[in-house]
Design a protein around this motif. Structure first.
Motif, PDB file in Angstrom:
ATOM      1  N   ARG A 117       0.829  -1.206   0.000  1.00 38.79           N
ATOM      2  CA  ARG A 117       0.000   0.000   0.000  1.00 38.79           C
ATOM      3  C   ARG A 117       0.863   1.255   0.000  1.00 38.79           C
ATOM      4  NH1 ARG A 117      -4.091  -0.853   4.884  1.00 38.79           N
ATOM      5  NH2 ARG A 117      -4.933   1.078   4.002  1.00 38.79           N
ATOM      6  N   ALA A 118       1.998   1.215  -0.680  1.00 40.71           N
ATOM      7  CA  ALA A 118       2.950   2.317  -0.592  1.00 40.71           C
ATOM      8  C   ALA A 118       2.514   3.552  -1.376  1.00 40.71           C
ATOM      9  CB  ALA A 118       4.313   1.853  -1.100  1.00 40.71           C
ATOM     10  N   ASP A 119       1.681   3.392  -2.396  1.00 44.61           N
ATOM     11  CA  ASP A 119       1.388   4.518  -3.294  1.00 44.61           C
ATOM     12  C   ASP A 119      -0.016   5.085  -3.108  1.00 44.61           C
ATOM     13  OD1 ASP A 119       3.904   4.257  -4.453  1.00 44.61           O
ATOM     14  OD2 ASP A 119       3.189   2.732  -5.855  1.00 44.61           O
ATOM     15  N   GLU A 120      -0.655   4.837  -1.970  1.00 48.84           N
ATOM     16  CA  GLU A 120      -2.014   5.315  -1.780  1.00 48.84           C
ATOM     17  C   GLU A 120      -2.052   6.788  -1.388  1.00 48.84           C
ATOM     18  OE1 GLU A 120      -4.033   2.895   1.029  1.00 48.84           O
ATOM     19  OE2 GLU A 120      -4.051   1.112  -0.232  1.00 48.84           O
ATOM     20  N   ALA A 121      -2.997   7.535  -1.937  1.00 51.58           N
ATOM     21  CA  ALA A 121      -3.334   8.902  -1.506  1.00 51.58           C
ATOM     22  C   ALA A 121      -2.099   9.765  -1.274  1.00 51.58           C
ATOM     23  CB  ALA A 121      -4.192   8.855  -0.240  1.00 51.58           C
ATOM     24  N   THR A 122      -1.359  10.028  -2.355  1.00 50.20           N
ATOM     25  CA  THR A 122      -0.125  10.801  -2.224  1.00 50.20           C
ATOM     26  C   THR A 122      -0.352  12.311  -2.303  1.00 50.20           C
ATOM     27  OG1 THR A 122       0.238  10.580  -4.606  1.00 50.20           O
ATOM     28  CG2 THR A 122       1.282   8.937  -3.172  1.00 50.20           C
ATOM     29  N   GLY A 123      -1.573  12.749  -2.527  1.00 49.24           N
ATOM     30  CA  GLY A 123      -1.857  14.186  -2.618  1.00 49.24           C
ATOM     31  C   GLY A 123      -1.678  14.871  -1.283  1.00 49.24           C
ATOM     32  N   PRO A 124      -1.550  16.209  -1.274  1.00 52.17           N
ATOM     33  CA  PRO A 124      -1.336  16.942  -0.018  1.00 52.17           C
ATOM     34  C   PRO A 124      -2.561  16.856   0.889  1.00 52.17           C
ATOM     35  CG  PRO A 124      -1.718  18.464  -1.831  1.00 52.17           C
ATOM     36  CD  PRO A 124      -1.593  17.112  -2.443  1.00 52.17           C
TER      37      PRO A 124
END
Length: 545
Positions: free
Chosen positions: A353-360
């Motif tokens: 789950r490393a790339d989930e919800a990367t937005g600010p």
């Protein structure tokens, strides 16, 4: 340790406070009984009076029945109508954690998140819940990391930590109250004894006798002894309750890793100390830059500028994420060392789950700019909010530096003012130098013992750096007073001064204004000072109208 055992420990610690107080009261009563049985005269009455005075703080501490409620602190409460996306996220994570969502959300100006609950019957029954979210925290986290923060805080709900805290807080507050009362009374005894001795000493002097030394250190000993007894129990209380608190933090971290993902939780733990240190630096060096000039950043930028600093110094901050604190902030810090918390989380199996919800994370707010502006109104004092507003950060820097230079008091300022009896000015200093008095003035500077013991050239080498810094400051102040200085603002490094004529500096074969100033300063502070070059650089004095 389960919630039941933790509740039992908290209850035992609280009962221990009452038991200690009862034992001390019994001891005081025993002293009185023994004194009245075997003693006689005024000394017995005096002892009884003292024991009553000692008993008062103990009794008052025992009967402090209401635990003080936590202060919300400055911030803004947001409803679901104000921030629908934030409330949706808060409820989603609460459902994933299997707990009841908070009843209130309060946005604050700190790099922190916390939850609290107002339970009834000392934590036996649940009560209203609150979530505190720092907007600077949202500024530096991703949305996945915000989920991790929320999940960690909800871990305290699921573990019953917020309900049990009522017992722990009550004991801590009662201990602190009793100790403070004893110290307050001891300080009062010392002050009274000191005043008494000073009056007696003044009378001796008036009669032509030598004054006696005032020494009130022996006063208030009985109060300090009682405080010391409670101090020892307080240390035991804190150690026992903190071991529980740190275990609760580890458990809440596990809840966060399960809900938000291992990598998001580990990254969050690495990020928070970086954000905390960065925010402290930002407040000291940027947000409060203009307070001396009674000027604030543009509307919304007091907190809003923090994101610009993080962006500009991203590479510099990257190294801090690997340098994790290996010790708690203090022996009584309720949180375990960050390094240990990260180690435990990163030891968990990968969950993909490393790339989930990367937005600010700040993007979950409906209107971040509006929130940042409203937070200023809630956090800053009315006096500060009455200051002027800069149109931009460069203007704020110029105003701040001009104010600082105009009020600068260097060692040379102080020595020169004492020597001449007049306010220290650059013109007055140059007159002293031209009259051959530079090194005599330098002898009055606050130098090291080694420097003061030196003579001749050695002394001049010691004194020259202090003189150079002071003289440069005085020259820059003179330029600033004539509105000839500007400063280059930067988010990634310190501000740089732009001297008069720098825009039209000569080519590679010439001397730019900075080089010319340094050469002029060196000449004025040489073994045989010459102020000609420095005077040539200075702006002419304004002519009277």
């Amino acid at each position: 340790m389960g919630a039941t055992l933790r509740a039992l420990r908290a209850l035992v610690l609280l009962l221990g406070f009452y038991l200690l107080s009862l034992l001390l009261l019994a001891a005081l009563v025993g002293v009185d009984i023994a004194a009245f049985r075997w003693g006689h005269g005024p000394a017995v009455a005096k002892l009884g009076f003292v024991t009553v005075l000692l008993a008062v703080p103990v009794v008052r501490g025992m009967f402090m029945l209401r635990t003080p409620r936590d202060e919300d602190g400055p911030g803004i409460d947001v409803t679901e109508a104000d921030e629908p996306r934030l409330w949706a996220l808060v409820r989603e994570v609460a459902a994933a954690a299997g707990t009841r969502a908070p009843d209130r959300i309060r946005l604050t100006g700190e790099v922190n998140a916390a939850v609290s609950e107002d339970p009834r019957l000392l934590g036996l029954l649940p009560g209203p819940r609150r979530l505190y979210l720092g907007v600077p925290l949202l500024t530096g986290l991703t949305q996945a990391q915000l989920r991790a923060v929320l999940a960690h805080e909800y871990g305290h709900f699921t573990g019953g930590d917020t309900r049990l805290s009522a017992l722990v807080v009550r004991g801590r507050v009662q201990l602190g109250r009793v100790i403070a009362q004893f110290h307050e009374r001891a300080d009062g005894k010392v002050a009274a004894e000191r005043a008494k001795q000073e009056r007696a000493s003044a009378k001796r002097v008036a009669r032509g006798k030598k004054a006696k030394k005032v020494d009130a250190s022996g006063s208030g000993v009985s109060y300090r002894m009682m405080a010391a007894i409670y101090d020892q129990y307080a240390k035991l209380y804190l150690r026992a309750s903190l071991s529980t608190a740190r275990a609760q933090e580890f458990a809440a971290d596990q809840v966060a890793a399960r809900i938000a993902g291992r990598d998001a939780m580990a990254a969050t733990l690495r990020e928070i100390p970086v954000l905390s240190a960065s925010h402290d630096f930002y407040l000291d060096s940027y947000a409060t830059l203009g307070l001396g000039a009674r000027m604030l950043p543009p509307r919304g930028e007091f907190f809003g500028g923090f994101g610009k600093l993080l962006t500009a110094r991203a590479q510099e901050l990257e190294g801090l994420r690997t340098e994790l604190p290996k010790e708690p902030a203090s022996p009584y810090d309720s949180h375990p060392p960050i390094a240990e918390r990260v180690r435990r989380i990163e030891a968990l199996p990968a969950d993909g789950r490393a790339d989930e919800a990367t937005g600010p994370a700040l993007a979950v707010l409906t209107d971040p700019a509006r929130t940042l502006a409203a937070l200023e109104d809630a956090v800053l004092t009315d006096e500060v909010l009455g200051y002027g507003r800069a149109t931009g950060w460069p203007e704020l820097l110029d105003a701040s530096m001009a104010s600082g230079l105009s009020s600068a008091q260097t060692p040379v300022h102080r020595v020169l003012a004492a020597r001449t009896g007049q306010p220290a000015t650059l013109a007055a200093l140059l007159e002293v130098v031209d009259a051959g008095g530079l090194w005599q003035l330098a002898e009055q500077l606050p130098l090291s013992a080694e420097a003061k013991a030196a003579r001749g050239r050695a002394f001049r080498e010691f004194a020259r750096p202090v003189l150079h810094r002071s003289l440069r400051t005085m020259v820059l102040a003179e330029f600033s007073a004539r509105s000839l200085l500007t400063w280059d603002f930067s988010w990634s490094g310190p501000a740089a001064v732009r001297l008069p004529g720098e825009a039209a500096a000569t080519g590679a074969g010439g001397q730019n204004p900075e080089e010319a100033l340094e050469a002029a300063l060196d000449a004025a502070l040489a073994d045989h000072p010459d102020t000609t070059a420095l005077r040539a650089l200075l702006p002419p004095a304004p002519q009277p109208v």
